[in-house]
Design an enzyme around this catalytic site. Structure first.
Site, short mmCIF file in Angstrom:
data_model
loop_
_atom_site.label_atom_id
_atom_site.label_comp_id
_atom_site.label_asym_id
_atom_site.label_seq_id
_atom_site.Cartn_x
_atom_site.Cartn_y
_atom_site.Cartn_z
N HIS A 90 0.83 -1.22 0.00
CA HIS A 90 0.00 0.00 0.00
C HIS A 90 0.86 1.26 0.00
O HIS A 90 1.22 1.78 1.05
CB HIS A 90 -0.93 -0.01 1.22
N ASN A 124 -4.85 5.95 -7.23
CA ASN A 124 -5.43 7.30 -7.16
C ASN A 124 -4.46 8.35 -7.69
O ASN A 124 -4.09 9.29 -7.02
CB ASN A 124 -5.88 7.64 -5.74
N ASP A 170 0.93 2.80 3.72
CA ASP A 170 0.08 3.86 3.16
C ASP A 170 0.93 5.10 2.86
O ASP A 170 0.48 6.23 3.07
CB ASP A 170 -1.08 4.19 4.11
#
Lengths: 322, 454
Positions: B60, B94, B306
């Protein structure tokens, strides 16, 4: 004709006044109808393409949904049996003025008809008509439920190509039906017909168009056409029915055809003598490439030809049973 | 024959239940042998006192390319990965435009090859432009090598859409990774509660996460747990309970935790320092405790950073206006050690499982997450060498990545990757004294300064 019935019991009599679904026919019924169709085939090759089987009878084509080949095929089938044919279309009729399906059917019956051939966009419509009238009713496609004459003409086509018309026994055969299974009445009728004749059926499509309920109907389910193709005797390519898709069922036409389209490249994986079927109308380049649709493997035009004999048999048997 | 021998380390490979001091021979980009190498030929790394394990994997990260190359590129992100000890990472879609077709999936692979540092794998978008309305070209992306699917940054909010996505993606066998945040409940600047009220900041309550997790678990159950479903950056104790219960029924539901959620609480937001603004937000000490317990218990199946780079200008805004996110790749390992090893929550083999093996399994990264020598061809020679006792101070000015939005700047930590091998090639080696047959390979800022096309 009786000689061709082969394994049929001598005391067999066709028991159905209507032809609403293949689910409710026994394998004996299906084989009897197919054998009857075999007998009617020769009518189309004579110079006088008519037999007097339904002379003086009236057949109504009651179509609430667009159709070209099925409507024409039923019309011609009735004509060849010497019946009078009345065409009734939902457009410009009293249906447009708000009449219910049952009232429409009863009004038509009141004119003194012997058979109503009904196509409707709603599942169960043909049965509803059959319960409202006294004459024979033949289902020419009800919503996403069944299209029995299509299922019959498909198995008839397979039997003829694979020389199984003596027994119509499909034991050992495996047929793939590919595409928009969820919305397909053709798929449902094919599943019943194929299974009743002894074939195994594998359904292939994206998960969004392949309901798990078909597993309960005894079908194998797959999302991988490449894996299925080498093991089947026939592949029936369904049309993507954009008009029935209420929400997006696959990301794009490009993705659909590259995963589920029958291309010449993909055909390399199939058996040399695989039968390529399509109920029409085709979306060329989407579910089937032109090179495949027009290849010697293709039975697409034979299916249309065979539809005539099947519908003659259907009309003859149901009206005769009334 | 290109070889590299790593000698004398504590080789930990949970994939084959291995934990012993021995040597590791890498040959032609593959793991060739585990066991004593009496006379190493060619380049060697002396790993005495170090842990030698399958290369770390982070499933991630956000590499911002295409669209926001000023924050991070595939190349700068891959450099950050290597500096932190990671040999493979999965980048979220994204970007702008989103990674929602096969051409863009291919682009990420090409950029990864050009960077030639860590392996960068693309996660494809679930819906077109991540708008939550229409399925993206999932089949084509999968075929082109997307290793999972996510609309990360937001959840697939519509239940019908999510049901369809789970069903469709199950066809590919790939995992669905969900950013669990109901848009009508979430979106606040920090954890909802007394502190947010006092600070006058809008709240992002735990239930916004939990309601999506619970809904998705029910959707998976409706499909007989056939979909593979992964909860991203789990943040609340309530979410842990939901995932624990679901995992009693299926191993196909998994979850990850991020370093900041294992170490920080919402108290940090009291100074309005935007480096502590993240999504999902920092929560309470009780949540941190529950997350650590969930890691120990196996409810949280892997750790992921993340890594979310933002420019200084963007983070230098009022708290409510600043973007969410922290970078993580270059200090994650030390933070995992601080949160989990030092307090005795888990041991080293378990940490390697959570930071390597399970990520490879989740995303189906063949040849990764294991040092096993398979007959025919071994696993890829992706190896991380960790000095567990090396004390150092996190210094954002030494990072290789482009951005500096790290709330851990200045933290004293222990444990660091000192060498990283990807595909048999040494991409980073800090201590020249341990190397024979080749020079030290710079990492961090030193590496960034050498890179062209950064």
């Amino acid at each position: 004709m009786s000689k061709q019935l082969g394994n049929q019991a001598d005391d067999y009599r066709w028991p159905h006044r209507h032809l609403l679904s293949l689910e409710e026919l026994s394998s004996q019924d299906i084989r009897f109808l197919l054998t009857t169709a075999l007998g009617f085939e020769s009518v189309s090759t004579r110079s006088v393409k008519k037999v007097p089987a339904l002379r003086g009878r009236v057949v109504v084509n009651l179509f609430f949904e667009d159709s070209t080949r099925t409507r024409a095929s039923f019309h011609l089938a009735a004509s060849r049996l010497s019946a009078d044919v009345l065409e009734f279309s939902a457009k410009g009729s009293s249906v447009a003025k708000g009449e219910t399906l049952i009232d429409t059917a009863r009004n038509i019956e009141a004119m003194g008809v012997d058979a109503i051939v009904v196509r409707h966009q709603q599942s169960g419509a043909a049965r509803m008509v059959s319960q409202a009238v006294g004459c024979s009713v033949l289902n020419a496609g009800d919503g996403q439920h069944e299209h029995p004459t299509q299922g019959l003409l498909d198995v008839f086509t397979i039997a003829k190509r694979l020389n199984r018309t003596d027994t119509f026994d499909f034991t050992g055969l495996k047929v793939a039906i590919v595409g928009d299974i969820a919305h397909s009445r053709v798929a449902r009728s094919n599943v019943h017909a194929l299974q009743k004749l002894g074939a195994r059926v594998v359904l292939v499509g994206p998960p969004t168009l392949l309901p798990g309920g078909f597993r309960d109907m005894g079908c194998e389910l797959s999302h991988d056409l490449d894996a299925v193709l080498p093991g089947v005797d026939a592949v029936n390519m369904l049309r993507v029915q954009f008009e029935r898709l209420t929400s997006q069922a696959f990301p794009s036409v490009r993705e659909y055809s590259s995963l589920f389209g029958l291309t010449a490249a993909r055909m390399q994986r199939a058996r040399k003598d695989i039968l390529v079927m399509h109920p029409g109308p085709m979306n060329r380049g989407l579910e089937i490439e032109s090179a495949v649709a027009d290849s010697p493997n293709s039975t697409i035009l034979e299916q249309v030809t065979n539809g005539l004999a099947i519908r003659m048999a259907g009309l003859f048997l149901t009206v005769g049973a009334s | 024959m290109a070889t590299l021998t790593i000698t004398g380390g504590r080789v930990i490979d949970p994939s084959q239940n291995l934990d012993q001091q021995t040597d590791l021979l890498l040959e032609n980009g593959k793991v060739a042998r585990i066991g004593r190498v009496s006379k190493p030929v060619g380049p060697t790394i002396d790993a005495a006192g170090c842990i030698v394990c399958p290369g770390l994997i982070d499933v991630h990260v956000h590499f911002r390319e295409p669209g926001h190359e000023e924050k991070e590129t595939v190349k700068s992100g891959a450099a950050a990965a290597v500096a932190g000890g990671f040999t493979s990472v999965c980048c979220m879609p994204n970007t702008n435009p989103a990674l929602d077709d096969d051409g863009r999936v291919r682009f990420i692979y090409r950029q990864s090859q050009r960077a030639n540092l860590a392996n960068v794998y693309p996660i494809g978008a679930i819906t077109k432009a991540r708008a939550g309305k229409e399925l993206a070209e999932i089949g084509l992306m999968s075929r082109r090598g997307a290793v999972g699917f996510s609309d990360d940054g937001c959840a697939v909010a519509d239940a019908g859409m999510m049901e369809k996505a789970l069903r469709y993606i199950a066809m590919t066998g790939k995992v669905v990774m969900q950013h669990c945040e109901d848009p009508s409940l979430g979106g606040g600047a920090m954890n909802a509660g007394a502190l947010a009220t006092k600070l006058g900041l809008s709240g992002w309550p735990r239930v916004a996460e939990e309601v999506i997790i619970q809904r998705d678990i029910l959707l998976c159950r409706h499909q007989n747990y056939a979909p593979r479903y992964h909860v991203q950056h789990l943040s609340s104790a309530g979410s842990v309970e939901l995932v624990r219960e679901a995992r009693r029924h299926t191993p196909n539901i998994t979850a990850e935790a991020s370093p900041h959620h294992l170490l920080l609480t919402e108290e940090s937001c009291a100074s309005y320092d935007t480096h502590f603004k993240m999504n999902p937000p920092l929560r309470s000490a009780a949540d941190v405790k529950a997350l650590c317990a969930a890691v120990a218990e196996g409810v949280i199946t892997l750790l992921a950073t993340d890594h979310a780079p933002h420019t200084r200008e963007e983070k230098d805004l009022e708290f409510a206006s600043a973007p969410y996110g922290v970078i993580g790749l270059e200090c994650a390992l030390a933070l995992y050690i601080k949160a989990l090893i030092e307090p005795g929550v888990i041991d080293w083999p378990r940490l390697i499982t959570l930071t390597s093996c399970n990520g490879a399994a989740l995303c189906g990264l063949t040849g990764k997450g294991s040092l096993a020598v398979a007959p025919g061809s071994g696993n890829d020679a992706d190896v991380t060498i960790i000095d567990p006792n090396l004390s150092w101070t996190i210094d954002i000015d030494q990072f290789a990545g482009k951005s500096r939005n790290c709330p851990f700047d200045g933290w004293p930590v222990k444990g660091r990757a000192t060498a990283v091998v990807v595909g048999g090639e040494c991409k980073m080696a800090l201590e020249s004294g341990r190397l024979r047959g080749f020079e030290a390979v710079p990492a961090g800022r030193a590496k960034a300064l050498l890179m062209s096309d950064y």
